[in-house]
Design an enzyme around this catalytic site. Sequence first.
Site, PDB file in Angstrom:
ATOM      1  N   GLY A  51       3.811   0.474   8.866  1.00 28.55           N
ATOM      2  CA  GLY A  51       4.065   1.920   8.865  1.00 28.55           C
ATOM      3  C   GLY A  51       4.049   2.472  10.279  1.00 28.55           C
ATOM      4  CB  ILE A  67      -7.356  -2.168   3.565  1.00 29.38           C
ATOM      5  CG1 ILE A  67      -6.351  -3.329   3.672  1.00 29.38           C
ATOM      6  CG2 ILE A  67      -6.652  -0.834   3.416  1.00 29.38           C
ATOM      7  CD1 ILE A  67      -5.630  -3.647   2.380  1.00 29.38           C
ATOM      8  CB  ALA A  86      -2.756  -0.678   2.670  1.00 24.46           C
ATOM      9  CE1 TYR A 152       4.008  -7.662  -2.063  1.00 21.84           C
ATOM     10  CE2 TYR A 152       5.820  -8.072  -3.592  1.00 21.84           C
ATOM     11  CZ  TYR A 152       4.932  -7.192  -2.985  1.00 21.84           C
ATOM     12  OH  TYR A 152       4.968  -5.853  -3.314  1.00 21.84           O
ATOM     13  CE  LYS A 156       1.367  -5.828  -3.804  1.00 21.67           C
ATOM     14  NZ  LYS A 156       0.697  -4.577  -3.463  1.00 21.67           N
ATOM     15  CB  VAL A 196      19.674  -3.946  -0.583  1.00 27.29           C
ATOM     16  CG1 VAL A 196      19.718  -5.440  -0.636  1.00 27.29           C
ATOM     17  CG2 VAL A 196      19.130  -3.338  -1.821  1.00 27.29           C
ATOM     18  NE  ARG A 220      15.746  -7.791  -6.458  1.00 29.92           N
ATOM     19  CZ  ARG A 220      16.043  -9.005  -6.951  1.00 29.92           C
ATOM     20  NH1 ARG A 220      16.595  -9.127  -8.135  1.00 29.92           N
ATOM     21  NH2 ARG A 220      15.773 -10.103  -6.261  1.00 29.92           N
ATOM     22  N   GLY A 281      12.049 -16.992  -2.528  1.00 28.85           N
ATOM     23  CA  GLY A 281      11.000 -16.164  -3.145  1.00 28.85           C
ATOM     24  C   GLY A 281      11.527 -14.920  -3.832  1.00 28.85           C
TER      25      GLY A 281
HETATM   26  N1  LIG Z   1       8.720  -0.205  -1.987  1.00 27.62           N
HETATM   27  C1  LIG Z   1       8.884  -0.934  -3.053  1.00 27.62           C
HETATM   28  O1  LIG Z   1      10.002  -1.064  -3.576  1.00 27.62           O
HETATM   29  C2  LIG Z   1       7.708  -1.629  -3.696  1.00 27.62           C
HETATM   30  C3  LIG Z   1       7.960  -2.432  -4.831  1.00 27.62           C
HETATM   31  C4  LIG Z   1       6.893  -3.079  -5.429  1.00 27.62           C
HETATM   32  C5  LIG Z   1       5.601  -2.906  -4.947  1.00 27.62           C
HETATM   33  N2  LIG Z   1       5.387  -2.145  -3.841  1.00 27.62           N
HETATM   34  C6  LIG Z   1       4.015  -1.998  -3.353  1.00 27.62           C
HETATM   35  O2  LIG Z   1       3.763  -0.630  -3.102  1.00 27.62           O
HETATM   36  C7  LIG Z   1       2.898  -0.479  -1.978  1.00 27.62           C
HETATM   37  C8  LIG Z   1       3.539   0.450  -0.948  1.00 27.62           C
HETATM   38  O3  LIG Z   1       4.791  -0.099  -0.563  1.00 27.62           O
HETATM   39  P1  LIG Z   1       5.709   0.543   0.568  1.00 27.62           P
HETATM   40  O4  LIG Z   1       7.100   0.281   0.203  1.00 27.62           O
HETATM   41  O5  LIG Z   1       5.255   1.929   0.841  1.00 27.62           O
HETATM   42  O6  LIG Z   1       5.358  -0.400   1.805  1.00 27.62           O
HETATM   43  P2  LIG Z   1       5.198  -0.051   3.336  1.00 27.62           P
HETATM   44  O7  LIG Z   1       5.190  -1.353   4.063  1.00 27.62           O
HETATM   45  O8  LIG Z   1       6.158   0.989   3.758  1.00 27.62           O
HETATM   46  O9  LIG Z   1       3.730   0.566   3.379  1.00 27.62           O
HETATM   47  C9  LIG Z   1       2.579  -0.241   3.342  1.00 27.62           C
HETATM   48  C10 LIG Z   1       1.647   0.273   4.429  1.00 27.62           C
HETATM   49  O10 LIG Z   1       0.459  -0.533   4.432  1.00 27.62           O
HETATM   50  C11 LIG Z   1       0.041  -0.682   5.782  1.00 27.62           C
HETATM   51  N3  LIG Z   1      -0.810  -1.856   5.892  1.00 27.62           N
HETATM   52  C12 LIG Z   1      -0.438  -3.156   5.784  1.00 27.62           C
HETATM   53  N4  LIG Z   1      -1.508  -3.947   5.969  1.00 27.62           N
HETATM   54  C13 LIG Z   1      -2.568  -3.135   6.184  1.00 27.62           C
HETATM   55  C14 LIG Z   1      -3.950  -3.367   6.427  1.00 27.62           C
HETATM   56  N5  LIG Z   1      -4.448  -4.617   6.521  1.00 27.62           N
HETATM   57  N6  LIG Z   1      -4.767  -2.302   6.604  1.00 27.62           N
HETATM   58  C15 LIG Z   1      -4.268  -1.027   6.551  1.00 27.62           C
HETATM   59  N7  LIG Z   1      -2.973  -0.749   6.326  1.00 27.62           N
HETATM   60  C16 LIG Z   1      -2.134  -1.792   6.139  1.00 27.62           C
HETATM   61  C17 LIG Z   1       1.346  -0.805   6.573  1.00 27.62           C
HETATM   62  O11 LIG Z   1       1.189  -0.483   7.957  1.00 27.62           O
HETATM   63  C18 LIG Z   1       2.257   0.164   5.842  1.00 27.62           C
HETATM   64  O12 LIG Z   1       2.252   1.436   6.449  1.00 27.62           O
HETATM   65  C19 LIG Z   1       2.628  -1.891  -1.478  1.00 27.62           C
HETATM   66  O13 LIG Z   1       1.409  -2.312  -2.021  1.00 27.62           O
HETATM   67  C20 LIG Z   1       3.769  -2.701  -2.034  1.00 27.62           C
HETATM   68  O14 LIG Z   1       3.405  -4.053  -2.208  1.00 27.62           O
HETATM   69  C21 LIG Z   1       6.418  -1.498  -3.205  1.00 27.62           C
END
Ligand SMILES: NC(=O)c1ccc[n+]([C@@H]2O[C@H](COP(=O)([O-])OP(=O)(O)OC[C@H]3O[C@@H](n4cnc5c(N)ncnc54)[C@H](O)[C@@H]3O)[C@@H](O)[C@H]2O)c1
Length: 324
Positions: A51, A67, A86, A152, A156, A196, A220, A281
């Site tokens: 982020g 975290i 996160a 991954y 989860k 994508v 998707r 994957g």
């Molecule tokens: N976006 C999607 O389509 C999607 C789909 C399925 C699941 N998810 C899940 O939803 C959640 C949010 O996804 P997103 O798309 O906003 O992802 P993103 O990567 O934009 O946001 C995740 C944030 O977590 C932070 N982060 C990573 N490791 C960290 C740590 N050790 N300590 C503190 N912060 C940390 C990153 O800096 C990032 O800002 C995630 O858990 C992801 O696995 C997202």
Amino acid sequence: MAKKGFSDENLVNMINVLITGVAGFIGSNLADRLLQEDDYYIIGIDNLSYGVREQVPEGIEFYELDIRDKSIYPLFKDIDYVFHLAAKNSIIDCQNDPVETADINVTGSVNVFQASLRAKVKKIIYAESSAMYEGCDILPTPENIVVPESFYAISKYSSMYFAKAYARYYNLKSTALRYFCVYGPRQDYRRTIPPVFSAFIIKLLKGEQPIIYGTGDKRRDFIHVDDVNDFHIICMNDDRTTGKVFNLGCGKNYSVKEIYHTISDLLHSDIKPIFKPDLPGEAFANLADITEAKKLGWEPKIDLTTGLRTSINYIQNEIKLGKT
Ligand SMILES: NC(=O)c1ccc[n+]([C@@H]2O[C@H](COP(=O)([O-])OP(=O)(O)OC[C@H]3O[C@@H](n4cnc5c(N)ncnc54)[C@H](O)[C@@H]3O)[C@@H](O)[C@H]2O)c1
């Protein structure tokens, strides 16, 4: 806990929410949404590994922390609801580094569960993923069939069992959200292989050829982040969500090629994509069975074309501001 800019009287009536991953795509959109409603005091945590600081909305208390670190515990004091978003969530990065994937997504999640337990939060709402269905060929997929394969997805899946154990042994309440492909403003376009939508939009806007990995026939289920946020609010307000898991998708899927053509049409572009070998994957298709979420009165409201315009506007603006 220092609460900036609020009188004690105001704070009594506010709902305290902590969001991990607040500088990311979904976390920053959630913070924005809650800020619109005036009822929430928000604390955000992010280590800025994926982020970016500028995405953290003004008006929240932000901490650049990991975290996995126990120094996050004091921030959970007086928190009502935790959204744990996160994660290390780029499938290709997770395939390349299973140790860090487990460290962040499993150990980090357990640390967030522990912090929530110590602070006696009302509930933790945390992100799982449709990737947990990647080995499953039943479409649309209901919540009770989970076949994770990639590192991954397995990370989860593991954190899901920790959440269940926290509920069983310590009565920590939780709701799990299995997001499908979430899109909308602030979806990451910076990573080497972006999702994508961002990948196609940014290349086409720059007049470059986007890359399609594989044949483009993978399908998707895409869901707009505003629809996801509607369900986030339900999770805080409706007790029927406690102890449950919900698929959040549209219940419709599109091939990567179809998405490419829709975006090209919207941008009036005739640039052809480059095809490269498939990425490891990744499932061939996903499609959400959203019956459970619909039972609570939720349903996706944003159609693909309307949603895509919000993604396009966002990236157009980033380019205009010289950020990319
Ligand atoms: N976006 C999607 O389509 C999607 C789909 C399925 C699941 N998810 C899940 O939803 C959640 C949010 O996804 P997103 O798309 O906003 O992802 P993103 O990567 O934009 O946001 C995740 C944030 O977590 C932070 N982060 C990573 N490791 C960290 C740590 N050790 N300590 C503190 N912060 C940390 C990153 O800096 C990032 O800002 C995630 O858990 C992801 O696995 C997202």
